[in-house]
Design an enzyme around this catalytic site. Structure first.
Site, PDB file in Angstrom:
ATOM      1  N   HIS C  94       0.812  -1.155  -0.048  1.00 46.73           N
ATOM      2  CA  HIS C  94      -0.050   0.113  -0.138  1.00 46.73           C
ATOM      3  C   HIS C  94       0.975   1.320   0.081  1.00 46.73           C
ATOM      4  O   HIS C  94       1.742   1.373   0.978  1.00 46.73           O
ATOM      5  CB  HIS C  94      -0.935   0.039   1.067  1.00 46.73           C
ATOM      6  CG  HIS C  94      -1.481   1.345   1.392  1.00 46.73           C
ATOM      7  ND1 HIS C  94      -2.432   1.827   0.323  1.00 46.73           N
ATOM      8  CD2 HIS C  94      -1.752   2.219   2.341  1.00 46.73           C
ATOM      9  CE1 HIS C  94      -2.991   3.069   0.895  1.00 46.73           C
ATOM     10  NE2 HIS C  94      -2.649   3.192   2.091  1.00 46.73           N
ATOM     11  N   HIS C  96       1.052   5.620  -1.068  1.00 48.13           N
ATOM     12  CA  HIS C  96       0.168   7.166  -1.507  1.00 48.13           C
ATOM     13  C   HIS C  96       0.809   7.642  -2.627  1.00 48.13           C
ATOM     14  O   HIS C  96       0.955   9.001  -2.696  1.00 48.13           O
ATOM     15  CB  HIS C  96      -0.051   7.864  -0.303  1.00 48.13           C
ATOM     16  CG  HIS C  96      -1.039   7.736   0.670  1.00 48.13           C
ATOM     17  ND1 HIS C  96      -1.810   8.506   1.551  1.00 48.13           N
ATOM     18  CD2 HIS C  96      -1.355   6.269   1.268  1.00 48.13           C
ATOM     19  CE1 HIS C  96      -2.494   7.757   2.488  1.00 48.13           C
ATOM     20  NE2 HIS C  96      -2.150   6.580   2.338  1.00 48.13           N
ATOM     21  N   ASP C 119       1.261  -4.837 -20.522  1.00 49.43           N
ATOM     22  CA  ASP C 119       2.334  -6.012 -19.830  1.00 49.43           C
ATOM     23  C   ASP C 119       1.848  -6.087 -18.604  1.00 49.43           C
ATOM     24  O   ASP C 119       2.460  -7.310 -18.079  1.00 49.43           O
ATOM     25  CB  ASP C 119       3.427  -5.018 -20.077  1.00 49.43           C
ATOM     26  CG  ASP C 119       4.104  -5.054 -21.549  1.00 49.43           C
ATOM     27  OD1 ASP C 119       3.670  -5.770 -22.441  1.00 49.43           O
ATOM     28  OD2 ASP C 119       4.749  -4.220 -22.060  1.00 49.43           O
ATOM     29  N   TYR C 226       8.581 -13.353 -23.137  1.00 53.33           N
ATOM     30  CA  TYR C 226       9.396 -12.445 -22.734  1.00 53.33           C
ATOM     31  C   TYR C 226      10.593 -12.764 -21.807  1.00 53.33           C
ATOM     32  O   TYR C 226       9.999 -13.592 -20.871  1.00 53.33           O
ATOM     33  CB  TYR C 226       8.644 -11.408 -22.173  1.00 53.33           C
ATOM     34  CG  TYR C 226       9.241  -9.893 -21.526  1.00 53.33           C
ATOM     35  CD1 TYR C 226       9.544  -8.855 -22.594  1.00 53.33           C
ATOM     36  CD2 TYR C 226       9.931  -9.750 -20.544  1.00 53.33           C
ATOM     37  CE1 TYR C 226      10.085  -7.824 -22.187  1.00 53.33           C
ATOM     38  CE2 TYR C 226      10.508  -8.672 -20.238  1.00 53.33           C
ATOM     39  CZ  TYR C 226      10.821  -7.580 -20.910  1.00 53.33           C
ATOM     40  OH  TYR C 226      11.559  -6.789 -20.636  1.00 53.33           O
TER      41      TYR C 226
END
Lengths: 231, 231, 231, 231
Positions: C94, C96, C119, C226
């Site tokens: 988490h 901001h 992607d 990839y």
């Protein structure tokens, strides 16, 4: 005289530069000793690179210099008015940090658009009224402080520890110089995110009162639960 | 020849890079010795990392090279025109700093939206007229300078020490190379904050004449009070 | 206890700071040992500069602390709800981070405007519903997690490993703490580019389903091509 | 094999990271030896911090690996198509640099708004057409190159050494890997300034043909006068 406070104020002045809030000498931090009714403030126009705690200036609440050899910051009278009007505050920061200044130049209060804002500012950060031509000509620096206290009216300045001075830039405050700088840094981040938010949503609205309460009181007041218990 | 001025001009050229105003070699600073009517300018297209004071070029006011082994900046004739037209200036800076350039590309003068602007520029920073096709083809670099002096008319170039060249970018000046760079750095910051301000308030207006006076004359002229008294 | 996971979670918490996603202590990373049903999470409000793996806190899935001396992150209950609802995930981040937060404050889902998005995120990054006043008052942190899982419905959280919490900011996740931070960093870059895109084109549209498929499955699933073959 | 070119290509790959054009592994640079018809390209998904010249891959113009132990960049076929179609180019750069990518996502060509653009790109930087669903499914990477060459038609790719791939991001090229990276860096700066310009002036127009000619041919072609004379 007041050596510890001078060192805190010096450190706070350097921190606003390190945090990118200040270009050249466009900012100033002061702190007050409430026991002595004396204010320690940055000198005017001295480059930060060579500033030491001995360059700071100490004045009384009328602005009379009681210690130091340099001129105090040209914004001294704004700081003094805030100390006299807001007895709980222990330090004041003024910067021209770019996003908070943009809101001040746009003459818009900064609404609480999210929890980052609500964690620090319990409602909008107010914008001051225009100064009158008379105020600008005769008592400009103190009048800047008066416009800030006018903008608060009966609101508690500790619940919203900052204001935007119209056409000028932000002032922030706190219990200590470190705390005031922290508030100034968060104000700039919140101002930047709010500018981005309005770019994405021109009709953005503030968070609900319930969310404002939940976040603000998680970090402030008797029921705060954030961080570690002070031992 | 003019070793001290060459070192000041070198330092000013390096400072615009450190301040983030210049990408690759997109900028140039010059200084003038009014006693000698000689101009020291950056060489054209030389990487900053390996530039020394011996790489600078000295010319007279007609652009004749009197010292140095390299070609002068391709913008030399603009600098020379400014030195001839504005006798008070001692140094010229040209950059493509990104926000000032955006105003120049938008062909908008930069209005004084706040006190940061008013502390340095006593009114709008002007935008130049379009050059004619004839000017572009035959005398482009000098004509760029002519467009700048045309934009000033009777305004005092020391009161607004910068201009925006339409479709190109900013020029700034000052009494010394250090002073001119300082003005170029502040111009970029003011241009950035003005862009943010218009994003928040499309109808933003300049500050009042009283506030412009109050801030500009706090830092400039006989009644200035900012900073420390020079001893 | 769980020393290796604590070191991974510490490193991930420091990485979000180094990547510029976190100001002060505005973020938290956790990781889970699915074998033990134990979660390692950052302590609340401890400065990153002096955090060590011994400051992390270990709780069970009900939030009972089983190891560590500090209070866990105040967002713990959101993390726990995500671990219980999304059994494939091994770590939660988490922050901001400023652009993802702007989208969250604008209450807009983040559409897949280009291949950078495709992607990593197989479709829009969802925005959560508003929390009710009751949820905010009584069970705020867990309810934040519920709003995230509500926003997914039957969508696979491994195909879009992030969500925007309305009026708050982003959560991201992944198989490991390193992977979850990688997704949070890309989310911020994609959010920034999407803001720029809408500035240039207010009617910008997401990429076609064919392009979304092409890019997403180039990096994910059994047919991925990839990078280097894992030996 | 081709050691000097491998070192130039490695250095160019590292330079795009240092210049802030590339996040994680979102970019790739290649170079061609026209004498050998061999292409040196970055390997797929290898972190830049530990990449050496021995990790690069050499292929022929059909994409057959002739040297190296790793998989080539997943964008190889775009590079190969550009080398086959544009015989003057010696290197290709692909990034997801954020402002150029925003223009690509907005599906807008980048107009020449000022002299910074005109110094490098003789007209708008084109945006490619949409790929068809068939192209995306069956021959995606090569088709990306085809869309670029389609966008050029008869325009000279050396006069505008870059293109924006719709919904994806920029490609740039040049005579050498260093030159191609230089163009990619300038493209990003020009894209950023153009975004700012449109924010300030939604009806911004490109520079006149005369100004475009004046700046472009000051730096390019037989009549160039910028920089120092090569000895």
């Amino acid at each position: 005289m007041l050596k510890q406070l001078r060192e805190q104020v010096l450190e706070a002045n350097l921190e606003v530069v390190r945090r990118g809030l200040v270009l050249y000498t466009f900012g100033n931090v002061s702190g007050i000793s409430r026991a002595d009714n004396l204010v320690v403030i940055k000198p005017s126009g001295v480059p930060y690179e060579r500033m030491t705690a001995d360059d700071l200036v100490i004045t009384d609440l009328d602005g009379v210099i009681v210690w130091g050899e340099l001129r105090p910051s040209s914004d001294l009278d704004t700081h003094l008015h805030l100390y006299k009007s807001f007895p709980e505050i222990g330090a004041v920061v003024h910067t021209h940090s770019e996003h908070a200044t943009a809101w001040a130049q746009a003459r818009r209060p900064l609404p609480p658009l999210g929890t980052t804002h609500a964690d620090y500012f319990y409602g909008p950060v107010p914008i001051t009224r225009e100064l009158t031509e008379d105020e600008i000509k005769n008592d400009y620096v103190r009048a800047t402080g008066v416009a800030i206290t006018d903008a608060f009216g009966n609101r508690d300045p500790m619940e919203v520890p900052a204001a935007l001075v119209a056409g000028h830039g932000p002032f922030a405050w706190g219990r200590t110089p470190e705390d005031a700088v922290h508030n100034a840094v968060v104000l700039e981040a919140v101002a930047r995110m709010a500018m981005y938010t309005f770019a994405l949503q021109p009709n953005a609205r503030g968070v609900s009162q319930a969310l404002l309460d939940r976040h603000y009181f998680r970090k402030h007041g008797a029921t705060a639960t954030y961080g570690q218990v002070k031992k």
